[in-house]
Design a protein around this motif. Structure first.
Motif, PDB file in Angstrom:
ATOM      1  N   PRO A 119       0.838  -1.206   0.000  1.00 40.38           N
ATOM      2  CA  PRO A 119       0.000   0.000   0.000  1.00 40.38           C
ATOM      3  C   PRO A 119       0.870   1.254   0.000  1.00 40.38           C
ATOM      4  O   PRO A 119       1.906   1.303   0.677  1.00 40.38           O
ATOM      5  N   ALA A 120       0.445   2.266  -0.758  1.00 39.22           N
ATOM      6  CA  ALA A 120       1.253   3.478  -0.882  1.00 39.22           C
ATOM      7  C   ALA A 120       0.378   4.717  -0.763  1.00 39.22           C
ATOM      8  O   ALA A 120      -0.806   4.704  -1.111  1.00 39.22           O
ATOM      9  N   VAL A 121       0.990   5.784  -0.268  1.00 36.05           N
ATOM     10  CA  VAL A 121       0.325   7.076  -0.131  1.00 36.05           C
ATOM     11  C   VAL A 121       1.153   8.121  -0.862  1.00 36.05           C
ATOM     12  O   VAL A 121       2.376   8.171  -0.725  1.00 36.05           O
ATOM     13  N   SER A 122       0.470   8.954  -1.656  1.00 36.40           N
ATOM     14  CA  SER A 122       1.126  10.059  -2.344  1.00 36.40           C
ATOM     15  C   SER A 122       0.908  11.335  -1.544  1.00 36.40           C
ATOM     16  O   SER A 122      -0.218  11.656  -1.166  1.00 36.40           O
ATOM     17  N   TYR A 189      -1.487   9.316 -12.157  1.00 37.22           N
ATOM     18  CA  TYR A 189      -0.989   8.128 -11.463  1.00 37.22           C
ATOM     19  C   TYR A 189      -0.350   8.526 -10.137  1.00 37.22           C
ATOM     20  O   TYR A 189      -0.574   7.880  -9.105  1.00 37.22           O
ATOM     21  N   VAL A 190       0.457   9.593 -10.148  1.00 34.97           N
ATOM     22  CA  VAL A 190       1.146  10.017  -8.930  1.00 34.97           C
ATOM     23  C   VAL A 190       0.164  10.589  -7.918  1.00 34.97           C
ATOM     24  O   VAL A 190       0.217  10.257  -6.720  1.00 34.97           O
ATOM     25  N   VAL A 191      -0.741  11.424  -8.353  1.00 39.07           N
ATOM     26  CA  VAL A 191      -1.686  12.055  -7.431  1.00 39.07           C
ATOM     27  C   VAL A 191      -2.636  11.025  -6.834  1.00 39.07           C
ATOM     28  O   VAL A 191      -2.918  11.031  -5.630  1.00 39.07           O
ATOM     29  N   GLY A 192      -3.136  10.117  -7.668  1.00 39.92           N
ATOM     30  CA  GLY A 192      -4.060   9.100  -7.181  1.00 39.92           C
ATOM     31  C   GLY A 192      -5.426   9.673  -6.848  1.00 39.92           C
ATOM     32  O   GLY A 192      -5.738  10.824  -7.155  1.00 39.92           O
ATOM     33  N   ASP A 193      -6.251   8.851  -6.213  1.00 37.75           N
ATOM     34  CA  ASP A 193      -7.612   9.266  -5.880  1.00 37.75           C
ATOM     35  C   ASP A 193      -7.708   9.983  -4.541  1.00 37.75           C
ATOM     36  O   ASP A 193      -8.652  10.752  -4.313  1.00 37.75           O
ATOM     37  N   ARG A 194      -6.753   9.741  -3.645  1.00 35.25           N
ATOM     38  CA  ARG A 194      -6.856  10.300  -2.299  1.00 35.25           C
ATOM     39  C   ARG A 194      -5.476  10.751  -1.805  1.00 35.25           C
ATOM     40  O   ARG A 194      -4.883  10.175  -0.885  1.00 35.25           O
ATOM     41  N   ASP A 211     -12.067  17.976  -7.489  1.00 26.65           N
ATOM     42  CA  ASP A 211     -12.221  16.656  -8.099  1.00 26.65           C
ATOM     43  C   ASP A 211     -11.544  15.553  -7.305  1.00 26.65           C
ATOM     44  O   ASP A 211     -11.683  14.380  -7.643  1.00 26.65           O
ATOM     45  N   LEU A 212     -10.807  15.909  -6.268  1.00 24.65           N
ATOM     46  CA  LEU A 212     -10.033  14.931  -5.509  1.00 24.65           C
ATOM     47  C   LEU A 212     -10.514  14.850  -4.068  1.00 24.65           C
ATOM     48  O   LEU A 212     -10.970  15.843  -3.498  1.00 24.65           O
ATOM     49  N   ASP A 213     -10.367  13.671  -3.492  1.00 21.68           N
ATOM     50  CA  ASP A 213     -10.636  13.470  -2.068  1.00 21.68           C
ATOM     51  C   ASP A 213      -9.318  13.687  -1.323  1.00 21.68           C
ATOM     52  O   ASP A 213      -8.591  12.743  -1.027  1.00 21.68           O
ATOM     53  N   VAL A 214      -9.014  14.950  -1.049  1.00 27.95           N
ATOM     54  CA  VAL A 214      -7.728  15.310  -0.458  1.00 27.95           C
ATOM     55  C   VAL A 214      -7.790  15.188   1.057  1.00 27.95           C
ATOM     56  O   VAL A 214      -8.732  15.641   1.700  1.00 27.95           O
ATOM     57  N   VAL A 215      -6.744  14.575   1.634  1.00 29.33           N
ATOM     58  CA  VAL A 215      -6.611  14.464   3.086  1.00 29.33           C
ATOM     59  C   VAL A 215      -5.577  15.485   3.535  1.00 29.33           C
ATOM     60  O   VAL A 215      -4.387  15.339   3.247  1.00 29.33           O
ATOM     61  N   GLN A 216      -6.018  16.533   4.204  1.00 28.12           N
ATOM     62  CA  GLN A 216      -5.087  17.558   4.682  1.00 28.12           C
ATOM     63  C   GLN A 216      -4.750  17.278   6.145  1.00 28.12           C
ATOM     64  O   GLN A 216      -5.595  17.374   7.026  1.00 28.12           O
TER      65      GLN A 216
END
Length: 409
Positions: A119-122, A189-194, A211-216
């Motif tokens: 699993p990876a996080v961008s 690809y790098v940004v991803g969905d979240r 357009d993105l589900d950003v986690v701040q």
């Protein structure tokens, strides 16, 4: 639990990973960091006994060389190949990968995680790399956007085309060689969905809808308990608060002139000055006792004792100065730095210098704004609203996501 944190970039890209590594280890995780082999990065990680896996060439030397924009695809190809070579063995047995830094390097790190089934996080340390209808993307060197185009969605489409043209072939070549399929669009690809946005929501508010589900998470910062050097403390104690001038990892190729301009501009206000050498190697041009030169030092402690901070507008320096309640003058050099300069001005906590090359007159005018009592009052007020726990929040989120992934298997 074992976590790999990967980046390629300047001190501002490495320092947040130090904070996250410390918070992850406090919660029982084993952590290693893949980063450029620069001595100051290795020393900083060693201070916390965090293993460094060196990847690619020296970031400092690459910055000093200032290669032309036309070489960007070739440099990107080398960075991506370096990521596959260094991260693949380091990531074996890891439970999660966190990828940040230059986009092609992050693409390589995420591809390695995909190859190994980890699993990876961008993560990004400024929002301008995240597609949004509310702001335009950053233009790549040598690939300006059409004059007069103001539709942000059009500009983000053009940005996707640029990243594919610059990095797509190199990324897909390495992916196919490692048994992975090509990607449709490198940036997406790098940004991803979240993606995670590791910035403070007051200093860098993410606007919805997007357009993105950003986690701040908040900015990833560690409290710095290092004492200031005795000679610096003596200088601070010997007179009224000075003005700090430093440009971090920026090369500032006319460095001697920049130091002279800065010192003259500060003296025009009757203030003493502290000059930080930084990667530009700034130095003084005379030996008057109203100036002091510093190298690596505790900025958190120092910024709380100065009248104003003149800097380049890196995300880390801007956050540190804001948390310290220091009035600021941002002299942006490149990339996201004009954005941070604008945020400082919008919040009323300092001034945004117009352009990257200050003169005595232009810097003195910006300092006049920063040194106003109302600016200092705004800076003090905003400092109290900056959250200090971003790295802790991120560590908890990451460990929770790993545990959820394990349960889902």
């Amino acid at each position: 639990m074992r976590v790999l944190l990967s980046t390629y970039g300047s001190r501002g890209d490495v320092e947040p990973l130090v904070a996250l590594a410390v918070r992850l280890r406090e919660r029982g995780a084993e952590v290693l960091v893949c980063a450029p082999p620069d001595e100051d990065f290795a020393r900083r990680l060693a201070d916390f006994a965090v293993p460094l896996v060196p990847v690619g060439p020296s970031a400092r030397e690459l910055t000093r060389a200032a290669p032309p924009p036309s070489s960007l695809p070739q440099r990107a190809a080398e960075l991506i190949a370096d990521q596959f070579e260094a991260i693949t063995p380091a990531a074996e047995g890891c439970d999660a990968v966190v990828a940040t830094g230059m986009l092609p390097a992050a693409a390589g790190a995420l591809s390695v995680a995909e190859k190994l089934g980890i699993p990876a996080v961008s993560v990004t340390f400024q929002q301008l790399t995240l597609p949004s209808p509310h702001h335009p993307p950053l233009a790549y060197p040598g690939r300006p956007f059409p004059a007069g185009e103001t539709d942000n969605r059009v500009l983000w489409d053009l940005d996707a085309q640029s990243t594919d043209a610059l990095f797509g072939e190199a990324l897909d070549t390495n992916r196919v060689a490692n048994g992975l399929p090509p990607v449709d669009h490198v940036r997406d690809y790098v940004v991803g969905d979240r993606p995670w946005l590791a910035t403070d929501p007051v200093l860098d508010p993410w606007r919805q809808p997007a357009d993105l589900d950003v986690v701040q998470t908040g900015a990833w910062v560690l409290p710095d308990g290092q004492p200031l050097p005795p000679d610096l403390v003596a200088f601070l104690d010997a007179g009224p608060p000075p003005v700090y001038v430093g440009f971090g990892s920026m090369p500032m190729h006319a460095s001697t002139d920049v130091a002279r301009v800065a010192v003259e501009a500060v003296r025009a206000h009757g203030r003493r000055v502290i000059v930080a050498r930084g990667w530009a190697g700034l130095a003084l041009t005379d030996d008057r006792d109203d100036c002091f030169v510093v190298g690596e030092t505790n900025q958190q402690a120092l910024f709380s004792r100065v009248a104003a901070v003149v800097h380049h507008g890196g995300a880390g320096t801007t956050t540190t100065a804001t948390r310290a309640g220091a009035a600021q003058v941002v002299v942006p050099q490149a990339a996201d730095q004009p954005y941070w300069a604008g945020r400082v001005a919008e919040l009323g906590i300092g001034a945004a210098h117009d352009g990257p090359t200050p003169t005595v007159e232009s810097l003195s005018a910006a300092l006049a704004t920063a040194l106003e009592p109302t600016t200092r009052a705004h800076a003090t007020a905003v400092a109290g609203s900056i959250r200090p726990d971003g790295a802790t929040v991120a560590a908890m989120l990451l460990l929770d996501s790993v545990n959820q992934h394990r349960k889902a298997r």
